[in-house]
Write an enzyme that holds these catalytic residues in place. Sequence first.
Site, PDB file in Angstrom:
ATOM      1  N   ASP A 150      -4.602  10.860   9.681  1.00 50.49           N
ATOM      2  CA  ASP A 150      -3.338  10.259  10.093  1.00 50.49           C
ATOM      3  C   ASP A 150      -2.800  10.827  11.393  1.00 50.49           C
ATOM      4  O   ASP A 150      -2.925  12.016  11.671  1.00 50.49           O
ATOM      5  CB  ASP A 150      -2.291  10.442   8.985  1.00 50.49           C
ATOM      6  CG  ASP A 150      -2.559   9.513   7.809  1.00 50.49           C
ATOM      7  OD1 ASP A 150      -2.541   8.288   8.024  1.00 50.49           O
ATOM      8  OD2 ASP A 150      -2.818  10.012   6.704  1.00 50.49           O
ATOM      9  N   TYR A 169     -11.320  -2.723   4.551  1.00 53.64           N
ATOM     10  CA  TYR A 169     -10.306  -2.274   5.488  1.00 53.64           C
ATOM     11  C   TYR A 169     -11.018  -1.940   6.803  1.00 53.64           C
ATOM     12  O   TYR A 169     -11.738  -0.953   6.876  1.00 53.64           O
ATOM     13  CB  TYR A 169      -9.609  -1.045   4.901  1.00 53.64           C
ATOM     14  CG  TYR A 169      -8.369  -0.549   5.611  1.00 53.64           C
ATOM     15  CD1 TYR A 169      -8.295  -0.470   6.996  1.00 53.64           C
ATOM     16  CD2 TYR A 169      -7.263  -0.133   4.877  1.00 53.64           C
ATOM     17  CE1 TYR A 169      -7.164   0.007   7.627  1.00 53.64           C
ATOM     18  CE2 TYR A 169      -6.121   0.349   5.499  1.00 53.64           C
ATOM     19  CZ  TYR A 169      -6.086   0.418   6.879  1.00 53.64           C
ATOM     20  OH  TYR A 169      -4.969   0.895   7.492  1.00 53.64           O
ATOM     21  N   GLU A 213       0.855  -1.178   0.000  1.00 53.88           N
ATOM     22  CA  GLU A 213       0.000   0.000   0.000  1.00 53.88           C
ATOM     23  C   GLU A 213       0.893   1.230   0.000  1.00 53.88           C
ATOM     24  O   GLU A 213       1.777   1.375   0.838  1.00 53.88           O
ATOM     25  CB  GLU A 213      -0.882  -0.030   1.259  1.00 53.88           C
ATOM     26  CG  GLU A 213      -1.959   1.041   1.280  1.00 53.88           C
ATOM     27  CD  GLU A 213      -2.696   1.107   2.639  1.00 53.88           C
ATOM     28  OE1 GLU A 213      -2.697   0.101   3.379  1.00 53.88           O
ATOM     29  OE2 GLU A 213      -3.234   2.166   2.938  1.00 53.88           O
TER      30      GLU A 213
END
Lengths: 391, 252
Positions: free
Chosen positions: B47, B161, B36
């Site tokens: 993030d 995911y 990825e």
Amino acid sequence: MKFGEFGGRYVPEVLIPPLEELEKAYEEVRHDEKFKQELDYYLKNFAGRPTPLYFAKNLTEKVGGARIYLKREDLLHGGAHKINNTIGQALLARYMGKERLIAETGAGQHGVATAIAGALFGMKTEIYMGSEDVERQKTNVFRMNLLGAKVIPVESGSRTLKDAINEALRDWVETFQNTHYLIGSVVGPHPYPTIVRDFQSVIGRETKEQMLKIEGSLPDCIIACVGGGSNAIGIFYPFINDKVRLVGVEAAGKGIESGKHSASINAGEKGVLHGMLSYFLQNEDGQIATTHSIAAGLDYPGVGPEHAYLKESGRVEYTAVTDDQALKAFLELSRTEGILPALESAHALAYAIEISGEMDKDEIVVVNLSGKGDKDLGIVMEGLECSNHPV
Amino acid sequence: MFKPPGLITFITAGDPNIRATLEFMLALDKYVDVIELGIPFSDPMADGRVIQKANYRALKAKTRVKDVFQTVRNFRKSSDTPVVIMTYYNPVYRMGVERFVGDARESGVDGLIVVDLPLEEAGEYLNTCKKHDMKTIFLAAPNTSNYRLKMIDKASSGFIYLISLYGTTGARDKLSDLAFDLLDRAKKICSKPLAVGFGVSKPEHARELISAGADGVVVGSALVEIIERFGEDAVSEIEEKARELKHAMIRD
């Protein structure tokens, strides 16, 4: 949910449930009489509404054209229109059972208004602020601390408002179960732009009522500054279906061509950031630009999605005014009317002065004086030293 | 896209520079089932600290979207291992969904993860990915309803995911219970492979998740942290980390 193609809900999956919860709660309270009464009570007795619609006689005479009125949001508690929204959202947060508020702030005005609401309703309050801004706005940091809020300096990215929003969102992703994210402008994912617009629309509703009472007619033109755009949408919205010219004034900074500005509508491109599709200053890879304005409250690389829509539909005109023009208008109002305007509001004022001279004497211009200038004294002092406007 | 148990590793493209990214990919390729690659973005709001800093390092090194595609093209000269691009939506939107997906596919990218593009906004994106035979990977969180899990399953053609916790990316000491609850729920509802990420950093995390029934695990910040420490010289260190993780996953 959307304004044409603009707005939307471009957020990580984890934020979908809290946004749905917020949307549902807001739908419930907006029609609830008890909620409305409580909001009105605090707006009147605590924040100081209604604010005057003041005929600026001296300025009108000096400019020699249209009659200039000032909507005096600068007289509200906290010194700006921000409190209309923070009281509304804090009540909404309490209704949802949230016990903690988080917010972003640039110059500190929204942070202070959130800290005030947090103190008033006994909620734990934490404010994210870019470390650059913490340095530049020490007195507002102290003000927030005095009001019991914790200020968290943000060290990432450009260390300014957009990074403070990123960091507040990162906090919310972890804490949404007990925390309300109190966004300060008509930006962010749905339903924020709608909620903030509705809470700020009190400005336009009052203006309309006052204008009809004083002049017996609607104004010809309403002018407001646009960063994210909450004070502008607040005064425009109740006039959207009327025959009134509406003008939003962005910050041209050191000039659009210099690249040092924050005029997202005038010089930006469509993009997606902070949960919304709107206009953003960015490069061809979609990296968000750093911005500049002498007015920290306008220093944001995007704009609320409803403004993007009003621009595309042609209902509202958007123009831009430089730092220098804003400074000049700041001085002009101080001298002629005895009012120190916020540098943000001085942008709207600069454009009003420019066009009023060319208008007929029986025409009416309203400027949203969204905040007071006391917070800007240091910046004005510095600005005057390196410009052509001797005190 | 991968045979369970799958190890999916994330690194930010262009950190510390785009040449090093290709070397890292080739090193990871020895143990990893899916690579990825993150497209660096100015405002990586999903993030945590470690990957934020990687984004800024990559942008400082002037990494462009087209450089990321070129790197995948170069990687394809020596490997068939699936490559998935992880990005925020603005770089996609700015380039145009059609051009972005088309160029990525043509460079050899197999799948896309767009962190801030939930199903409601994904109409054009889904059609374009289908047209180019690009695999789509949507995320699900512990607070995602069963109804949405069903929709996410339908929209994801690569894998799903699963986010292990409430928070941003970044290594954590322990896996949260939320991860296992979500995994249990998703196993009942979803038909696509399930990979768990966010906070997964240690070999024992990977092993635990696989034995709990995950088809794969995603490890990112733990590798990016190594790159932060060793820079261009991180090749052997991240290879060793990938080996450890994979070893823990296949051991009984």
